[in-house]
Design a protein around this motif. Structure first.
Motif, PDB file in Angstrom:
ATOM      1  N   ARG A  68       0.909  -0.632   0.097  1.00 30.98           N
ATOM      2  CA  ARG A  68       0.153   0.276  -0.547  1.00 30.98           C
ATOM      3  C   ARG A  68       1.020   1.623  -0.334  1.00 30.98           C
ATOM      4  NH1 ARG A  68      -4.857   0.682   1.901  1.00 30.98           N
ATOM      5  NH2 ARG A  68      -4.680   2.971   0.170  1.00 30.98           N
ATOM      6  N   GLY A  74      -5.394  13.003 -13.308  1.00 32.76           N
ATOM      7  CA  GLY A  74      -5.652  11.944 -13.338  1.00 32.76           C
ATOM      8  C   GLY A  74      -4.738  10.616 -13.175  1.00 32.76           C
ATOM      9  N   MET A 114       0.701   7.346  -6.784  1.00 33.39           N
ATOM     10  CA  MET A 114      -0.361   6.461  -6.657  1.00 33.39           C
ATOM     11  C   MET A 114       0.150   6.325  -7.723  1.00 33.39           C
ATOM     12  SD  MET A 114      -2.143   5.232  -4.532  1.00 33.39           S
ATOM     13  CE  MET A 114      -3.900   5.124  -4.047  1.00 33.39           C
ATOM     14  N   LEU A 126      -1.907   2.223  -9.858  1.00 30.91           N
ATOM     15  CA  LEU A 126      -3.171   1.695  -9.537  1.00 30.91           C
ATOM     16  C   LEU A 126      -3.049   0.374 -10.575  1.00 30.91           C
ATOM     17  CD1 LEU A 126      -5.755   4.470  -9.655  1.00 30.91           C
ATOM     18  CD2 LEU A 126      -5.129   2.654  -7.916  1.00 30.91           C
ATOM     19  N   PHE A 135      -9.576  -3.106 -10.929  1.00 34.20           N
ATOM     20  CA  PHE A 135      -8.605  -1.966  -9.468  1.00 34.20           C
ATOM     21  C   PHE A 135      -8.613  -2.867  -8.555  1.00 34.20           C
ATOM     22  CE2 PHE A 135      -7.749   1.895 -12.545  1.00 34.20           C
ATOM     23  CZ  PHE A 135      -8.720   1.597 -13.939  1.00 34.20           C
ATOM     24  N   GLY A 136      -7.046  -2.275  -8.305  1.00 36.08           N
ATOM     25  CA  GLY A 136      -6.486  -2.461  -6.639  1.00 36.08           C
ATOM     26  C   GLY A 136      -6.577  -1.485  -6.314  1.00 36.08           C
ATOM     27  N   PRO A 137      -5.880  -1.941  -4.788  1.00 35.63           N
ATOM     28  CA  PRO A 137      -6.092  -1.075  -3.791  1.00 35.63           C
ATOM     29  C   PRO A 137      -4.967   0.279  -4.056  1.00 35.63           C
ATOM     30  CG  PRO A 137      -5.029  -2.727  -3.379  1.00 35.63           C
ATOM     31  CD  PRO A 137      -5.607  -2.726  -4.280  1.00 35.63           C
ATOM     32  N   ARG A 159       1.166   3.291  -2.993  1.00 36.08           N
ATOM     33  CA  ARG A 159       1.513   4.743  -2.947  1.00 36.08           C
ATOM     34  C   ARG A 159       3.114   4.922  -2.780  1.00 36.08           C
ATOM     35  NH1 ARG A 159      -1.395  10.065  -2.677  1.00 36.08           N
ATOM     36  NH2 ARG A 159      -3.137   8.768  -2.251  1.00 36.08           N
ATOM     37  N   GLN A 183     -18.171   5.013 -18.801  1.00 37.32           N
ATOM     38  CA  GLN A 183     -18.030   4.920 -17.466  1.00 37.32           C
ATOM     39  C   GLN A 183     -17.917   5.286 -16.770  1.00 37.32           C
ATOM     40  OE1 GLN A 183     -15.766   0.426 -17.855  1.00 37.32           O
ATOM     41  NE2 GLN A 183     -15.707   0.838 -19.448  1.00 37.32           N
ATOM     42  N   TYR A 237     -16.905   5.538 -12.288  1.00 31.77           N
ATOM     43  CA  TYR A 237     -16.083   4.819 -11.580  1.00 31.77           C
ATOM     44  C   TYR A 237     -16.387   6.026 -10.313  1.00 31.77           C
ATOM     45  CZ  TYR A 237     -14.082   1.508 -15.110  1.00 31.77           C
ATOM     46  OH  TYR A 237     -14.008   0.646 -16.082  1.00 31.77           O
ATOM     47  N   GLN A 280     -13.285   7.056  -6.593  1.00 35.29           N
ATOM     48  CA  GLN A 280     -12.781   6.454  -6.276  1.00 35.29           C
ATOM     49  C   GLN A 280     -12.736   6.897  -4.292  1.00 35.29           C
ATOM     50  OE1 GLN A 280      -9.100   8.198  -6.982  1.00 35.29           O
ATOM     51  NE2 GLN A 280      -7.527   6.652  -6.660  1.00 35.29           N
ATOM     52  N   GLY A 302      -7.788   7.983  -1.565  1.00 29.54           N
ATOM     53  CA  GLY A 302      -6.392   7.104  -1.172  1.00 29.54           C
ATOM     54  C   GLY A 302      -6.929   5.459  -1.536  1.00 29.54           C
ATOM     55  N   ARG A 303      -7.875   5.164  -2.318  1.00 32.49           N
ATOM     56  CA  ARG A 303      -7.975   3.587  -2.718  1.00 32.49           C
ATOM     57  C   ARG A 303      -8.019   3.454  -4.092  1.00 32.49           C
ATOM     58  NH1 ARG A 303      -7.437   0.629   1.475  1.00 32.49           N
ATOM     59  NH2 ARG A 303      -8.894  -0.510   0.319  1.00 32.49           N
ATOM     60  N   GLY A 304      -9.210   2.075  -4.680  1.00 41.34           N
ATOM     61  CA  GLY A 304      -8.753   1.876  -6.265  1.00 41.34           C
ATOM     62  C   GLY A 304      -9.745   2.995  -6.264  1.00 41.34           C
ATOM     63  N   LEU A 305     -10.327   2.856  -7.993  1.00 35.25           N
ATOM     64  CA  LEU A 305     -11.452   2.695  -8.237  1.00 35.25           C
ATOM     65  C   LEU A 305     -12.132   1.889  -8.230  1.00 35.25           C
ATOM     66  CD1 LEU A 305      -9.565   5.145 -10.079  1.00 35.25           C
ATOM     67  CD2 LEU A 305     -10.431   4.870 -11.567  1.00 35.25           C
ATOM     68  N   HIS A 355     -15.346   0.713 -10.320  1.00 31.50           N
ATOM     69  CA  HIS A 355     -16.445   0.455 -11.539  1.00 31.50           C
ATOM     70  C   HIS A 355     -18.148   1.245 -10.887  1.00 31.50           C
ATOM     71  CE1 HIS A 355     -19.640  -0.704 -14.856  1.00 31.50           C
ATOM     72  NE2 HIS A 355     -18.936   0.307 -15.417  1.00 31.50           N
ATOM     73  N   LEU A 368     -22.018   1.839 -17.366  1.00 27.47           N
ATOM     74  CA  LEU A 368     -21.681   1.646 -18.028  1.00 27.47           C
ATOM     75  C   LEU A 368     -22.559   1.366 -19.016  1.00 27.47           C
ATOM     76  CD1 LEU A 368     -19.096  -0.725 -20.213  1.00 27.47           C
ATOM     77  CD2 LEU A 368     -21.520   0.142 -21.236  1.00 27.47           C
ATOM     78  N   PHE A 402     -15.284   9.387 -11.752  1.00 28.92           N
ATOM     79  CA  PHE A 402     -14.420   9.431 -13.012  1.00 28.92           C
ATOM     80  C   PHE A 402     -15.374   9.330 -14.286  1.00 28.92           C
ATOM     81  CE2 PHE A 402      -9.484  10.849 -11.299  1.00 28.92           C
ATOM     82  CZ  PHE A 402      -9.786  10.345  -9.778  1.00 28.92           C
ATOM     83  N   LEU A 446      -8.938   2.209 -21.805  1.00 28.35           N
ATOM     84  CA  LEU A 446      -9.862   3.718 -21.756  1.00 28.35           C
ATOM     85  C   LEU A 446      -8.815   4.953 -21.570  1.00 28.35           C
ATOM     86  CD1 LEU A 446     -11.667   1.804 -18.851  1.00 28.35           C
ATOM     87  CD2 LEU A 446     -12.847   2.200 -21.212  1.00 28.35           C
ATOM     88  N   PHE A 470      -9.336   8.489 -19.523  1.00 27.94           N
ATOM     89  CA  PHE A 470      -9.900   8.661 -17.932  1.00 27.94           C
ATOM     90  C   PHE A 470     -10.159   9.767 -17.633  1.00 27.94           C
ATOM     91  CE2 PHE A 470     -11.030   4.885 -15.172  1.00 27.94           C
ATOM     92  CZ  PHE A 470     -10.298   4.278 -15.901  1.00 27.94           C
ATOM     93  N   GLY A 471     -11.127  11.214 -17.339  1.00 30.44           N
ATOM     94  CA  GLY A 471     -11.283  12.328 -16.977  1.00 30.44           C
ATOM     95  C   GLY A 471     -10.112  12.373 -16.030  1.00 30.44           C
ATOM     96  N   GLN A 472     -10.039  13.815 -15.360  1.00 28.83           N
ATOM     97  CA  GLN A 472      -9.576  14.227 -14.233  1.00 28.83           C
ATOM     98  C   GLN A 472     -10.172  13.887 -12.793  1.00 28.83           C
ATOM     99  OE1 GLN A 472      -7.847  18.082 -14.563  1.00 28.83           O
ATOM    100  NE2 GLN A 472      -6.326  17.233 -16.778  1.00 28.83           N
TER     101      GLN A 472
END
Lengths: 115, 111
Positions: free
Chosen positions: A9, A42, A88, A90, A106-108, A111, B33, B35, B37, B40-43, B45, B48, B88, B99, B101-103
């Protein structure tokens, strides 16, 4: 249940070190991706892989390499870490059915801080 | 170059209100799509929508797609504090094979 795991992490490394970021998925997905995420920029695609031993450059591959020896595992390698690689990271995987743009899992995130 | 551009960059509303986020893109797409977040974590879904669809619902989420304007919106109704996150949009452009992604829009729900 779908699961993508990343080896760490949080990671702190020194400039010049070789860094390995590991990603494992248990969904038998053929496609896997590495992104980095920075404030205001992004998600940006670094590398992706459509199958074992296959790799494609994304939008920002410079300074990175990847390895896909097994279907479930996709590794991102920073050959010589630099401070501008603090970010970060991902990992994501995707089912190939239905074309290139179906849902990504996605994974977590990892960082990484490079000192 | 970024395919999806999101608006607003940040949104702060009271719990119970509706939240609307917009996404614009530049080229023809197969699907778009959304998403989410958490910090501090993943995205994760959310939903769609394909290029031949105009609207889609999932629980409190409603997504619209206007291919003539190259834009999409995500509406979250009856917002909750737990909806606080970044959202996102991601576009699957025709022939792009990936894919983009936007900001993101940072949404804050105030209790």
């Amino acid at each position: 249940d779908v699961k993508v795991t990343q080896s760490s992490r949080y990671l702190v490394k020194r400039t010049g070190e070789k860094v390995f970021l590991e990603c494992v998925q248990d969904m038998d997905h053929e496609n896997m991706f590495w992104y980095r995420q920075d404030p205001g920029l992004g998600l940006r695609l670094i590398y992706f892989s459509y199958d074992v031993k296959m790799k494609e450059k994304g939008d920002i591959p410079e300074g990175y390499s990847v390895s896909r020896e097994k279907k479930e595992r996709f590794s991102l390698i920073l050959e010589s870490a630099s401070t501008n690689q603090t970010s970060m990271y991902l990992c994501a995987s995707r089912s190939p059915s239905g074309g290139a743009g179906e849902t990504q899992y996605f994974g977590p995130g990892t960082r990484l801080l490079v000192l | 170059s970024q395919q999806g551009e999101e608006d607003p960059q940040a949104l702060s509303i009271q719990e119970g209100e509706n939240a609307t986020m917009n996404c614009s893109y530049k080229t023809s797409i197969n699907n778009l799509q959304w998403y989410r977040q958490n910090s501090g974590r993943g995205l994760v879904h959310l939903i769609l929508i394909r290029s031949n669809e105009r609207e889609k619902h999932s629980g409190r989420l409603r997504v619209t797609l206007d291919t003539s304007k190259k834009s999409s919106s995500l509406l979250i109704t009856a917002s909750r504090a737990a909806d606080t996150a970044s959202y996102f949009c991601a576009t699957d452009a025709i022939l792009a094979q990936k894919l983009v992604f936007g900001q993101g829009t940072r949404l804050t729900i105030n209790p």
